[in-house]
Design a protein around this motif. Structure first.
Motif, PDB file in Angstrom:
ATOM      1  N   TRP A 186      12.112  -0.344  -4.541  1.00 49.66           N
ATOM      2  CA  TRP A 186      11.528   0.592  -3.585  1.00 49.66           C
ATOM      3  C   TRP A 186      11.755   0.091  -2.157  1.00 49.66           C
ATOM      4  O   TRP A 186      12.046   0.881  -1.255  1.00 49.66           O
ATOM      5  N   CYS A 187      11.622  -1.224  -1.956  1.00 45.20           N
ATOM      6  CA  CYS A 187      11.840  -1.797  -0.629  1.00 45.20           C
ATOM      7  C   CYS A 187      13.266  -1.550  -0.139  1.00 45.20           C
ATOM      8  O   CYS A 187      13.492  -1.320   1.061  1.00 45.20           O
ATOM      9  N   VAL A 188      14.211  -1.591  -1.056  1.00 41.95           N
ATOM     10  CA  VAL A 188      15.600  -1.302  -0.684  1.00 41.95           C
ATOM     11  C   VAL A 188      15.735   0.152  -0.253  1.00 41.95           C
ATOM     12  O   VAL A 188      16.323   0.463   0.788  1.00 41.95           O
ATOM     13  N   ASN A 189      15.175   1.064  -1.046  1.00 37.95           N
ATOM     14  CA  ASN A 189      15.268   2.490  -0.734  1.00 37.95           C
ATOM     15  C   ASN A 189      14.574   2.835   0.581  1.00 37.95           C
ATOM     16  O   ASN A 189      14.998   3.750   1.295  1.00 37.95           O
ATOM     17  N   GLU A 190      13.501   2.109   0.895  1.00 37.55           N
ATOM     18  CA  GLU A 190      12.727   2.395   2.100  1.00 37.55           C
ATOM     19  C   GLU A 190      13.237   1.648   3.333  1.00 37.55           C
ATOM     20  O   GLU A 190      12.720   1.841   4.436  1.00 37.55           O
ATOM     21  N   GLY A 205      -2.718  11.634  -8.459  1.00 34.35           N
ATOM     22  CA  GLY A 205      -3.874  12.276  -7.861  1.00 34.35           C
ATOM     23  C   GLY A 205      -3.735  12.384  -6.354  1.00 34.35           C
ATOM     24  O   GLY A 205      -2.735  11.986  -5.750  1.00 34.35           O
ATOM     25  N   ARG A 206      -4.765  12.929  -5.716  1.00 34.63           N
ATOM     26  CA  ARG A 206      -4.750  13.109  -4.271  1.00 34.63           C
ATOM     27  C   ARG A 206      -4.711  11.756  -3.564  1.00 34.63           C
ATOM     28  O   ARG A 206      -5.527  10.882  -3.809  1.00 34.63           O
ATOM     29  N   GLY A 207      -3.744  11.591  -2.686  1.00 34.55           N
ATOM     30  CA  GLY A 207      -3.609  10.349  -1.950  1.00 34.55           C
ATOM     31  C   GLY A 207      -2.974   9.219  -2.723  1.00 34.55           C
ATOM     32  O   GLY A 207      -2.853   8.106  -2.216  1.00 34.55           O
ATOM     33  N   GLY A 208      -2.566   9.499  -3.964  1.00 36.67           N
ATOM     34  CA  GLY A 208      -1.939   8.456  -4.772  1.00 36.67           C
ATOM     35  C   GLY A 208      -2.853   7.307  -5.107  1.00 36.67           C
ATOM     36  O   GLY A 208      -2.420   6.167  -5.254  1.00 36.67           O
ATOM     37  N   ASP A 209      -4.152   7.598  -5.254  1.00 39.10           N
ATOM     38  CA  ASP A 209      -5.126   6.534  -5.484  1.00 39.10           C
ATOM     39  C   ASP A 209      -5.380   6.246  -6.954  1.00 39.10           C
ATOM     40  O   ASP A 209      -6.053   5.272  -7.285  1.00 39.10           O
ATOM     41  N   GLY A 210      -4.901   7.097  -7.861  1.00 38.96           N
ATOM     42  CA  GLY A 210      -5.226   6.940  -9.268  1.00 38.96           C
ATOM     43  C   GLY A 210      -4.025   6.566 -10.118  1.00 38.96           C
ATOM     44  O   GLY A 210      -2.896   6.452  -9.645  1.00 38.96           O
ATOM     45  N   GLY A 211      -4.291   6.430 -11.394  1.00 38.68           N
ATOM     46  CA  GLY A 211      -3.220   6.172 -12.346  1.00 38.68           C
ATOM     47  C   GLY A 211      -3.199   4.739 -12.838  1.00 38.68           C
ATOM     48  O   GLY A 211      -3.473   3.799 -12.086  1.00 38.68           O
ATOM     49  N   ASN A 212      -2.887   4.585 -14.120  1.00 38.31           N
ATOM     50  CA  ASN A 212      -2.819   3.252 -14.716  1.00 38.31           C
ATOM     51  C   ASN A 212      -1.679   2.427 -14.136  1.00 38.31           C
ATOM     52  O   ASN A 212      -1.805   1.209 -13.973  1.00 38.31           O
ATOM     53  N   ASP A 237       2.931   5.829  -3.229  1.00 39.48           N
ATOM     54  CA  ASP A 237       4.063   6.595  -3.779  1.00 39.48           C
ATOM     55  C   ASP A 237       4.010   6.644  -5.299  1.00 39.48           C
ATOM     56  O   ASP A 237       4.387   7.656  -5.909  1.00 39.48           O
ATOM     57  N   LYS A 238       3.550   5.580  -5.918  1.00 38.81           N
ATOM     58  CA  LYS A 238       3.553   5.493  -7.376  1.00 38.81           C
ATOM     59  C   LYS A 238       2.250   5.981  -8.005  1.00 38.81           C
ATOM     60  O   LYS A 238       2.209   6.237  -9.211  1.00 38.81           O
ATOM     61  N   GLU A 289       0.821  -1.206   0.000  1.00 36.46           N
ATOM     62  CA  GLU A 289       0.000   0.000   0.000  1.00 36.46           C
ATOM     63  C   GLU A 289       0.856   1.257   0.000  1.00 36.46           C
ATOM     64  O   GLU A 289       0.564   2.225  -0.706  1.00 36.46           O
ATOM     65  N   ARG A 290       1.930   1.254   0.786  1.00 38.84           N
ATOM     66  CA  ARG A 290       2.821   2.424   0.796  1.00 38.84           C
ATOM     67  C   ARG A 290       3.473   2.621  -0.567  1.00 38.84           C
ATOM     68  O   ARG A 290       3.598   3.743  -1.057  1.00 38.84           O
TER      69      ARG A 290
END
Length: 413
Positions: free
Chosen positions: A114-118, A29-36, A25-26, A20-21
């Protein structure tokens, strides 16, 4: 005292908790809920999680958690052997094409990075050579992104929709005076639908606008579809929300103006905020009418009576100024599938048996590159010249082949 977020991130974190995190991030829109990308990545991460838990794969596959441990998969279970097994699963167990395997694996690999960076993982296991060894070689093509409408196909589909719209409009405008109300409404609806289809096909065929910039994307609230207020038929331009996440003007060449102008006159939208290409889906419009009229204080019985006065709910929303949503990108594909079939267009493509929306853009790119070169084509396509050169490299290769042929003839070999 506030807790450092990184202190909650450890190798014992369940896989699903990190998803979910990552998706926020990817996302767009607001809250990162959108996008293909978010939608596609979420789908593949869910598949990876099911496989890791032993719910996908061969019958003897039990997942990545040790057999003597009863818990869901966590980050600590991941290493390069896990990703190697998943690569082997994608490449061998599902019967996928090689480019699709590469695409699916990239979603998982991006999450691993991403897991490495985080701070979840110490190393990018998915990118190690041993992990990627089972993957098939990538030939550099994106699946489903190679169709381009030929000149013959473009002319065939535009001629077909033009004839259908002309016939339907003429049938509506020449009805006898004594035609019943419902019959008039049916004729008007057919005229509107064919005029909309004609305008849509012409825009896709000649503007090279991405279909996601033109229509509504349910996964990205910012892409609500172009409205009449976004068009300037006098100037030959249209404002669209570009792939680069900003509004920009796109050109409307001459072939597009007349279909749009006649379609607008026929529809006569109540306001400029109406979508240019509204959905004609009956179920969607039925729910919209019922909810909107209820909000205006109408009782259910009165709403039913009102709807019965119309052959189609689309005509009711026009009269009552109940603004419908734009057609979706999937809706456009359905329209083109139907039109490609009725037009009996000859299509030879390994993935699409119809003229797909992106093929109109790519076909127009072919025309522009051949006529004006890569620089001008890149400006019209809203792409970098480097990307245009890469995607249309076959044109340059053909031209160089002609040069080589001419050179051979010159030296008489």
């Amino acid at each position: 005292m506030n807790q450092n977020p990184s202190s909650t991130r450890s190798s014992s974190t369940p896989l699903a908790s990190s998803f979910e995190r990552y998706l926020q991030d990817k996302g767009k829109g607001r809250g990162g809920d959108g996008g293909n990308y978010r939608r596609n990545a979420e789908r593949e991460l869910d598949r990876f999680a099911e496989w890791a838990a032993g719910d996908r794969g061969p019958d003897d596959w039990t997942g990545i958690v040790p057999d003597d441990v009863d818990r869901e998969p966590t980050v600590e279970d991941l290493d390069e052997r896990v990703f190697r097994e998943y690569a082997r699963h994608l490449a061998g167990d599902l019967g996928l094409k090689q480019n699709t395997v590469q695409t699916y694996y990239r979603y998982i690999s991006a999450w691993c990075g991403w897991c490495v960076n985080e701070g979840y993982l110490k190393a990018h296991y998915a990118q190690r050579a041993s992990a990627m060894a089972p993957l098939p070689e990538d030939d550099g093509r994106k699946p489903g992104d190679q169709q381009a409408w030929t000149s013959e196909q473009r002319h065939a589909i535009t001629r077909h929709v033009d004839e259908r719209a002309r016939d339907a409009v003429e049938a509506y405008t020449t009805l006898p005076e004594d035609t019943g109300t419902i019959d008039k409404q049916r004729a008007r609806y057919e005229a509107l639908k064919t005029a909309r289809d004609r305008a849509l096909v012409f825009v896709l065929a000649y503007t090279a606008v991405r279909v996601g910039e033109l229509l509504r994307d349910p996964n990205d609230p910012r892409r609500r579809g172009v409205r009449w207020e976004d068009l300037s038929l006098e100037d030959g331009s249209m404002d669209v929300y570009r792939k680069k996440q900003q509004w920009d003007a796109a050109s409307l060449p001459d072939p597009v103006i007349s279909p749009l102008r006649s379609y607008r006159k026929l529809m006569d939208p109540p306001t400029e905020r109406w979508p240019v290409f509204p959905t004609f889906d009956q179920r969607t419009l039925a729910v919209l009418v019922q909810e909107e009229l209820a909000d205006r204080g109408e009782r259910p019985a009165a709403i039913d009576e009102r709807r019965e006065e119309y052959a189609r709910d689309l005509l009711l929303v026009l009269d009552e100024d109940i603004r419908p949503p734009s057609m979706t990108t999937d809706g456009a594909r359905s329209v083109l599938q139907r039109l490609s079939e009725t037009a009996e267009i000859d299509i030879d493509h390994p993935k699409h048996d119809y003229l797909a929306p992106h093929g109109g853009r790519r076909g127009m790119g072919e025309v522009l590159v051949r006529a004006f070169g890569y620089t001008m084509a890149a400006r019209y396509l809203d792409n970098s010249e480097e990307m245009v050169r890469e995607r249309y490299s076959h044109i340059e290769a053909g031209e160089l082949g002609d040069v080589a042929t001419e050179a051979l003839e010159e030296v008489d070999i």
